[in-house]
Design an enzyme around this catalytic site. Structure first.
Site, short mmCIF file in Angstrom:
data_model
loop_
_atom_site.label_atom_id
_atom_site.label_comp_id
_atom_site.label_asym_id
_atom_site.label_seq_id
_atom_site.Cartn_x
_atom_site.Cartn_y
_atom_site.Cartn_z
N ARG A 68 40.80 32.38 24.74
CA ARG A 68 42.05 31.97 24.09
C ARG A 68 41.90 30.62 23.39
NH1 ARG A 68 46.31 32.42 28.70
NH2 ARG A 68 47.73 31.70 27.09
N ASP A 102 49.75 26.67 23.68
CA ASP A 102 48.75 26.66 22.60
C ASP A 102 48.70 25.38 21.78
OD1 ASP A 102 51.01 26.94 20.89
OD2 ASP A 102 50.81 29.12 20.82
N HIS A 117 55.09 25.30 30.66
CA HIS A 117 53.99 25.97 31.34
C HIS A 117 52.65 25.27 31.13
CE1 HIS A 117 56.51 29.94 31.41
NE2 HIS A 117 56.90 29.08 32.32
N CYS A 148 33.47 14.42 39.53
CA CYS A 148 33.40 14.26 40.99
C CYS A 148 32.72 15.46 41.66
CB CYS A 148 34.80 14.05 41.58
SG CYS A 148 35.76 15.56 41.75
N ASN A 211 64.21 37.44 17.75
CA ASN A 211 63.15 38.21 18.37
C ASN A 211 62.93 39.49 17.57
OD1 ASN A 211 61.55 39.84 20.34
ND2 ASN A 211 62.14 38.23 21.78
N GLU A 213 62.67 42.30 18.86
CA GLU A 213 63.38 43.40 19.51
C GLU A 213 64.38 42.87 20.54
OE1 GLU A 213 59.82 45.24 20.98
OE2 GLU A 213 59.87 44.09 22.84
C1 BJW Z 1 58.33 37.99 18.27
C2 BJW Z 1 57.35 38.04 17.33
C3 BJW Z 1 57.64 37.45 16.12
C4 BJW Z 1 56.57 38.99 19.02
N1 BJW Z 1 58.82 36.90 15.93
N2 BJW Z 1 59.51 37.44 18.06
C5 BJW Z 1 62.17 37.72 40.43
C6 BJW Z 1 63.22 36.92 40.02
C7 BJW Z 1 63.00 35.61 39.65
C8 BJW Z 1 61.72 35.08 39.64
C9 BJW Z 1 60.69 35.87 40.03
C10 BJW Z 1 60.91 37.17 40.43
N3 BJW Z 1 59.71 37.69 40.77
C11 BJW Z 1 58.76 36.76 40.58
C12 BJW Z 1 59.35 35.65 40.13
C13 BJW Z 1 58.70 34.40 39.78
C14 BJW Z 1 57.88 34.45 38.51
C15 BJW Z 1 58.51 35.38 37.47
O1 BJW Z 1 59.39 35.01 36.72
N4 BJW Z 1 58.04 36.61 37.39
C16 BJW Z 1 58.61 37.60 36.47
C17 BJW Z 1 57.49 38.28 35.71
C18 BJW Z 1 59.46 38.54 37.28
N5 BJW Z 1 57.88 33.09 38.03
C19 BJW Z 1 57.02 32.21 38.48
O2 BJW Z 1 56.17 32.49 39.30
C20 BJW Z 1 57.17 30.79 37.97
N6 BJW Z 1 57.20 29.90 39.08
C21 BJW Z 1 58.15 29.93 40.00
O3 BJW Z 1 59.07 30.71 39.97
O4 BJW Z 1 57.93 29.01 40.99
C22 BJW Z 1 58.79 29.02 42.13
C23 BJW Z 1 58.24 27.95 43.04
C24 BJW Z 1 59.05 26.90 43.39
C25 BJW Z 1 58.55 25.91 44.25
C26 BJW Z 1 57.24 26.01 44.74
C27 BJW Z 1 56.45 27.06 44.38
C28 BJW Z 1 56.95 28.06 43.52
C29 BJW Z 1 55.98 30.40 37.12
C30 BJW Z 1 55.86 31.22 35.88
C31 BJW Z 1 54.60 30.82 35.11
C32 BJW Z 1 54.35 31.74 33.93
N7 BJW Z 1 53.03 31.48 33.47
C33 BJW Z 1 52.60 32.16 32.25
C34 BJW Z 1 51.11 31.78 32.00
C35 BJW Z 1 51.03 30.35 31.49
C36 BJW Z 1 49.65 29.93 31.22
C37 BJW Z 1 48.98 30.76 30.16
O5 BJW Z 1 49.44 30.88 29.02
O6 BJW Z 1 47.93 31.31 30.48
O7 BJW Z 1 53.39 31.77 31.14
S1 BJW Z 1 52.78 33.95 32.31
C38 BJW Z 1 53.27 34.11 30.62
O8 BJW Z 1 54.66 34.53 30.54
C39 BJW Z 1 53.22 32.71 30.04
C40 BJW Z 1 54.42 32.69 29.16
O9 BJW Z 1 54.80 31.36 28.88
C41 BJW Z 1 55.43 33.46 29.96
C42 BJW Z 1 56.57 34.01 29.16
O10 BJW Z 1 56.14 34.93 28.21
P1 BJW Z 1 56.81 34.93 26.76
O11 BJW Z 1 56.52 33.66 26.11
O12 BJW Z 1 58.21 35.34 26.86
O13 BJW Z 1 55.90 36.02 26.02
P2 BJW Z 1 56.01 37.62 26.03
O14 BJW Z 1 54.70 38.15 25.60
O15 BJW Z 1 56.53 38.10 27.32
O16 BJW Z 1 57.12 37.95 24.95
C43 BJW Z 1 56.91 37.71 23.58
C44 BJW Z 1 58.19 38.04 22.85
O17 BJW Z 1 58.04 37.70 21.50
C45 BJW Z 1 58.56 39.53 22.90
O18 BJW Z 1 59.94 39.64 23.25
C46 BJW Z 1 58.35 40.00 21.45
O19 BJW Z 1 59.29 40.99 21.05
C47 BJW Z 1 58.55 38.72 20.70
N8 BJW Z 1 57.84 38.63 19.44
N9 BJW Z 1 56.25 38.72 17.90
C48 BJW Z 1 59.74 36.95 16.94
N10 BJW Z 1 56.72 37.48 15.12
#
Ligand code: BJW
Length: 250
Positions: A68, A102, A117, A148, A211, A213
């Site tokens: 990436r 990014d 993030h 280290c 978005n 969609e």
């Molecule tokens: C366009 C387009 C164009 C395309 N124009 N639009 C149930 C309920 C609540 C929470 C949870 C649950 N089960 C589990 C959880 C927790 C979990 C979570 O939310 N999971 C869900 C999947 C259910 N969350 C966590 O674990 C978070 N931490 C947490 O909750 O901690 C609690 C805690 C407290 C105290 C101590 C310890 C713990 C952390 C979440 C971290 C997410 N990390 C990532 C990776 C980051 C690093 C990396 O990049 O490698 O973050 S995962 C990934 O998803 C990344 C993104 O930032 C994140 C969101 O994705 P995003 O940006 O929405 O992308 P897409 O691909 O999903 O969507 C793209 C969109 O764009 C689409 O809608 C397209 O239609 C659109 N699109 N082209 C306009 N041209």
């Protein structure tokens, strides 16, 4: 009386918040997480973006991040990033909350931003916790090590990890106090980021989604614009945009 346009609402707003996700960088050629374009080696992001995955196979996880980093190093901000940077320049109280790692918003000129993030361009020592900028592409060896002797990891937030406390506090505060919240290119599935527009709405903000969609947020948003962010945002922001030839991005 006519309903105010988005532009009017922005002009009259005291505080504006923009929340972005991977879709904002899609037109720069950066893959999203959950789209149909798929990810490297058919892994799900959830299977690579966890501390357990890193503990199991740091080299594999680093290969994904290295892939990436190499790709993103060749990409440039697109008109969606530019429109958001222009908006910041026109609004007194503004915060960009991005889930993206990014760095393209900064490249486009955004300065008042919170990277919820983390960043692909920083590494963190597992032993000392020290965070350092690392722009080396390619990395000389995988996985990389700290001076280290301990392993370093990407300074990003994986599933099951807490978000940086300062960043999430700032994001909650901004969501609670903004008049307009623009939500761009996120599937609105990942918490706690996905809750921010709902918090904004509950506190009286006018919430606008851009978005390709519908998402789980669409039913709650005040306006939804379906299309590419790089096309929709310049149209929505119209006269607030600076002519590109006059813009200088350091
Ligand atoms: C366009 C387009 C164009 C395309 N124009 N639009 C149930 C309920 C609540 C929470 C949870 C649950 N089960 C589990 C959880 C927790 C979990 C979570 O939310 N999971 C869900 C999947 C259910 N969350 C966590 O674990 C978070 N931490 C947490 O909750 O901690 C609690 C805690 C407290 C105290 C101590 C310890 C713990 C952390 C979440 C971290 C997410 N990390 C990532 C990776 C980051 C690093 C990396 O990049 O490698 O973050 S995962 C990934 O998803 C990344 C993104 O930032 C994140 C969101 O994705 P995003 O940006 O929405 O992308 P897409 O691909 O999903 O969507 C793209 C969109 O764009 C689409 O809608 C397209 O239609 C659109 N699109 N082209 C306009 N041209």
């Amino acid at each position: 009386m006519r309903t105010p346009s988005f532009l009017q609402r922005v002009r009259e707003a005291r505080r504006v918040v923009v929340l972005t996700g991977a879709g904002v960088s899609a037109e720069s050629g950066v893959p999203t997480f959950r789209g149909t374009d798929g990810l490297w080696r058919h892994h799900r992001a959830e299977d690579l973006a966890t501390p357990e995955a890193f503990a199991r196979d740091p080299r594999l996880v680093w290969e994904w991040y290295e892939w990436r980093r190499r790709l993103i190093a060749t990409r440039r901000p697109n008109p969606a990033h530019e429109a958001i940077a222009d908006l910041e320049a026109r609004v007194q109280e503004f915060l960009l909350i991005t889930q993206n790692v990014d760095g393209l918003h900064r490249q486009a000129g955004s300065r008042r931003l919170v990277e919820l993030h983390g960043s692909l361009w920083r590494v963190r020592c597992l032993a000392e916790g020290t965070v350092t900028e690392n722009l080396e592409v390619p990395l000389p060896s995988l996985p990389p090590y700290c001076a280290c002797g301990a392993l370093v990891r990407p300074d990003v937030v994986w599933f099951g990890e807490a978000l940086p406390p300062g960043a999430i506090r700032q994001a909650y505060d901004a969501a609670e106090s903004c008049d307009v919240m623009l939500v761009v290119g996120t599937s609105a599935l990942v918490q706690p980021a996905a809750a921010l527009p709902m918090i904004g709405k509950a506190h009286g903000a006018y919430v606008v989604e851009v978005n390709l969609e519908p998402t789980p947020l669409s039913a709650f948003a005040d306006e939804c614009h379906h299309g590419k962010a790089g096309e929709v945002l310049p149209q929505l922001l119209g006269s607030l945009m600076r002519p590109r030839s006059l813009t200088h991005n350091p």
